[in-house]
Motif scaffolding. Structure first.
Motif, mmCIF file in Angstrom:
data_model
loop_
_atom_site.group_PDB
_atom_site.id
_atom_site.type_symbol
_atom_site.label_atom_id
_atom_site.label_comp_id
_atom_site.label_asym_id
_atom_site.label_seq_id
_atom_site.Cartn_x
_atom_site.Cartn_y
_atom_site.Cartn_z
ATOM 1 N N UNK A 127 15.849 -12.336 -14.797
ATOM 2 C CA UNK A 127 14.515 -12.117 -15.485
ATOM 3 C C UNK A 127 14.428 -12.998 -16.765
ATOM 4 N N UNK A 128 15.609 -13.439 -17.415
ATOM 5 C CA UNK A 128 15.653 -14.340 -18.452
ATOM 6 C C UNK A 128 15.388 -15.583 -17.990
ATOM 7 N N UNK A 129 15.344 -15.791 -16.625
ATOM 8 C CA UNK A 129 15.269 -17.292 -15.870
ATOM 9 C C UNK A 129 13.686 -17.180 -15.445
ATOM 10 N N UNK A 130 13.062 -16.204 -15.738
ATOM 11 C CA UNK A 130 11.709 -16.195 -15.401
ATOM 12 C C UNK A 130 11.395 -16.125 -14.047
ATOM 13 N N UNK A 131 12.429 -15.532 -13.123
ATOM 14 C CA UNK A 131 12.381 -15.643 -11.792
ATOM 15 C C UNK A 131 11.844 -14.201 -11.413
ATOM 16 N N UNK A 132 12.236 -13.211 -11.896
ATOM 17 C CA UNK A 132 11.719 -11.837 -11.668
ATOM 18 C C UNK A 132 11.129 -10.851 -12.909
ATOM 19 N N UNK A 133 10.560 -9.824 -12.361
ATOM 20 C CA UNK A 133 10.168 -8.894 -13.376
ATOM 21 C C UNK A 133 10.602 -7.452 -13.065
ATOM 22 N N UNK A 134 10.982 -6.897 -14.037
ATOM 23 C CA UNK A 134 11.621 -5.345 -13.840
ATOM 24 C C UNK A 134 10.538 -4.408 -14.351
ATOM 25 N N UNK A 135 10.403 -3.430 -13.508
ATOM 26 C CA UNK A 135 9.317 -2.259 -13.674
ATOM 27 C C UNK A 135 10.180 -1.049 -13.871
ATOM 28 N N UNK A 136 10.360 -0.425 -14.965
ATOM 29 C CA UNK A 136 11.325 0.657 -15.262
ATOM 30 C C UNK A 136 10.864 1.914 -14.271
ATOM 31 N N UNK A 137 11.860 2.089 -13.677
ATOM 32 C CA UNK A 137 11.661 3.356 -12.683
ATOM 33 C C UNK A 137 11.150 2.900 -11.263
ATOM 34 N N UNK A 138 10.887 1.789 -11.215
ATOM 35 C CA UNK A 138 10.278 1.428 -10.172
ATOM 36 C C UNK A 138 11.054 0.180 -9.238
ATOM 37 N N UNK A 139 11.685 -0.597 -9.902
ATOM 38 C CA UNK A 139 12.491 -1.648 -9.613
ATOM 39 C C UNK A 139 12.417 -3.016 -9.921
ATOM 40 N N UNK A 140 12.863 -4.019 -9.231
ATOM 41 C CA UNK A 140 12.743 -5.326 -9.524
ATOM 42 C C UNK A 140 11.988 -6.208 -8.616
ATOM 43 N N UNK A 141 11.178 -7.122 -9.037
ATOM 44 C CA UNK A 141 10.151 -7.664 -8.252
ATOM 45 C C UNK A 141 10.336 -9.248 -8.441
ATOM 46 N N UNK A 142 10.079 -10.150 -7.266
ATOM 47 C CA UNK A 142 10.096 -11.552 -7.142
ATOM 48 C C UNK A 142 8.632 -11.789 -8.071
ATOM 49 N N UNK A 143 8.507 -12.754 -8.951
ATOM 50 C CA UNK A 143 7.269 -13.148 -9.522
ATOM 51 C C UNK A 143 6.717 -13.991 -8.397
ATOM 52 N N UNK A 144 5.397 -13.630 -8.354
ATOM 53 C CA UNK A 144 4.689 -14.699 -7.438
ATOM 54 C C UNK A 144 4.647 -15.859 -7.841
ATOM 55 N N UNK A 145 4.930 -16.903 -6.771
ATOM 56 C CA UNK A 145 4.761 -18.247 -6.921
ATOM 57 C C UNK A 145 3.398 -18.639 -7.310
ATOM 58 N N UNK A 146 3.048 -19.554 -8.207
ATOM 59 C CA UNK A 146 1.921 -20.105 -8.467
ATOM 60 C C UNK A 146 1.881 -21.587 -8.392
ATOM 61 N N UNK A 147 0.781 -22.022 -8.044
ATOM 62 C CA UNK A 147 0.726 -23.558 -7.859
ATOM 63 C C UNK A 147 1.253 -24.528 -9.131
ATOM 64 N N UNK A 148 2.100 -25.352 -8.864
ATOM 65 C CA UNK A 148 2.484 -26.338 -10.151
ATOM 66 C C UNK A 148 1.475 -27.366 -10.209
ATOM 67 N N UNK A 149 1.333 -27.621 -11.687
ATOM 68 C CA UNK A 149 0.594 -28.570 -12.069
ATOM 69 C C UNK A 149 1.152 -29.949 -11.984
ATOM 70 N N UNK A 150 0.515 -30.988 -11.438
ATOM 71 C CA UNK A 150 1.078 -32.391 -11.206
ATOM 72 C C UNK A 150 1.024 -33.022 -12.491
ATOM 73 N N UNK A 151 2.233 -33.654 -13.012
ATOM 74 C CA UNK A 151 2.331 -34.444 -14.024
ATOM 75 C C UNK A 151 2.823 -35.888 -13.719
#
Length: 243
Positions: free
Chosen positions: A50-74
């Motif tokens: 969660x601290x790595x920003x890869x998942x989100x935790x929902x109390x009483x429900x569980x742990x979920x992968x954060x949906x991947x979003x399009x990366x912006x090109x630099x």
């Protein structure tokens, strides 16, 4: 069995997840039984992810992968400003001036700042918002001797590239571009709304007025690594990195 084995197992699941909705990960109890370790250690692994920003935790429900979003090109070199690059990729872009401070070069507490023939600097910081979220911090250490009235033009400083153009500077050059990875401190976490373990990509460069052979600024850009992808160039000397 240690925490790293559990983390590697979960990372493989996360990296293989391409679903738009967040994939629900195994429960703490199920993983504790699978790896024969206490549930607290599983909870610690989930907290790290969660601290790595890869998942989100929902109390009483569980742990979920954060949906991947399009990366912006630099593109790390070029004569196109960061603002223009972002406007080509999203309709929701904003740059906000967050700091404008004058300081004597001799009192600057950053020994890594490389500046030729300059006595006084303006530190100009902008916070870049993409799709409604803070995504990058851009600090320009500008030669104050060249722009003594810069504070009167603060309304133009959300894009330093446009500011230079209003002063008749069109031809830019950079002598180096340096990329490194850091983790956010308290200030960066507050400004970028990111977790402790989300890596920050730090890009440093200088910027010169090529026609006059005068250094305009030293630049630091801090990018959230979960928002951008980076393109490098093989060209030995390109026009300035006006991010």
């Amino acid at each position: 069995m240690d925490n790293i084995d559990v983390r590697d197992y979960l990372l493989e699941k996360i990296q293989n997840c391409n679903c738009e909705e967040g994939l629900k990960l195994p429960s703490e109890n199920k993983l504790a039984a699978k790896f024969s370790i206490p549930r607290k250690r599983i909870r610690d692994v989930y907290l790290d992810l969660e601290q790595m920003g890869m998942i989100e935790s929902k109390q009483g429900i569980g742990h979920f992968v954060k949906p991947k979003r399009k990366l912006l090109d630099i593109v790390l070199t070029g004569d196109v400003s960061f603002s223009e690059k972002m406007k080509l990729q999203t309709k929701d872009y904003k740059s906000v001036l967050t700091r404008l401070e004058q300081i004597e070069m001799s009192k600057l507490e950053y020994p890594h700042i490389e500046f030729a023939n300059c006595k006084t600097l303006y530190i100009i910081e902008r916070l870049r918002f993409v799709d409604g979220e803070p995504a990058a911090i851009h600090r320009s250490y500008v030669n104050a001797d060249l722009f003594p009235e810069i504070k009167k033009e603060r309304s133009q400083l959300s894009s330093i590239y446009q500011f230079y153009k209003t002063h008749g500077i069109e031809n830019f050059e950079s002598s180096f571009t340096r990329l490194s990875t850091i983790f956010p401190g308290k200030y960066e976490r507050m400004m970028l709304h990111c977790e402790n373990l989300v890596p920050i990509i730090l890009v440093e460069s200088d910027n010169w007025n090529k026609d006059e052979n005068v250094q305009l600024e030293y630049t630091e850009i801090l990018y959230r690594s979960d928002r951008f992808s980076f393109q490098l160039t093989n060209t030995r000397k390109e026009k300035g990195c006006l991010c």
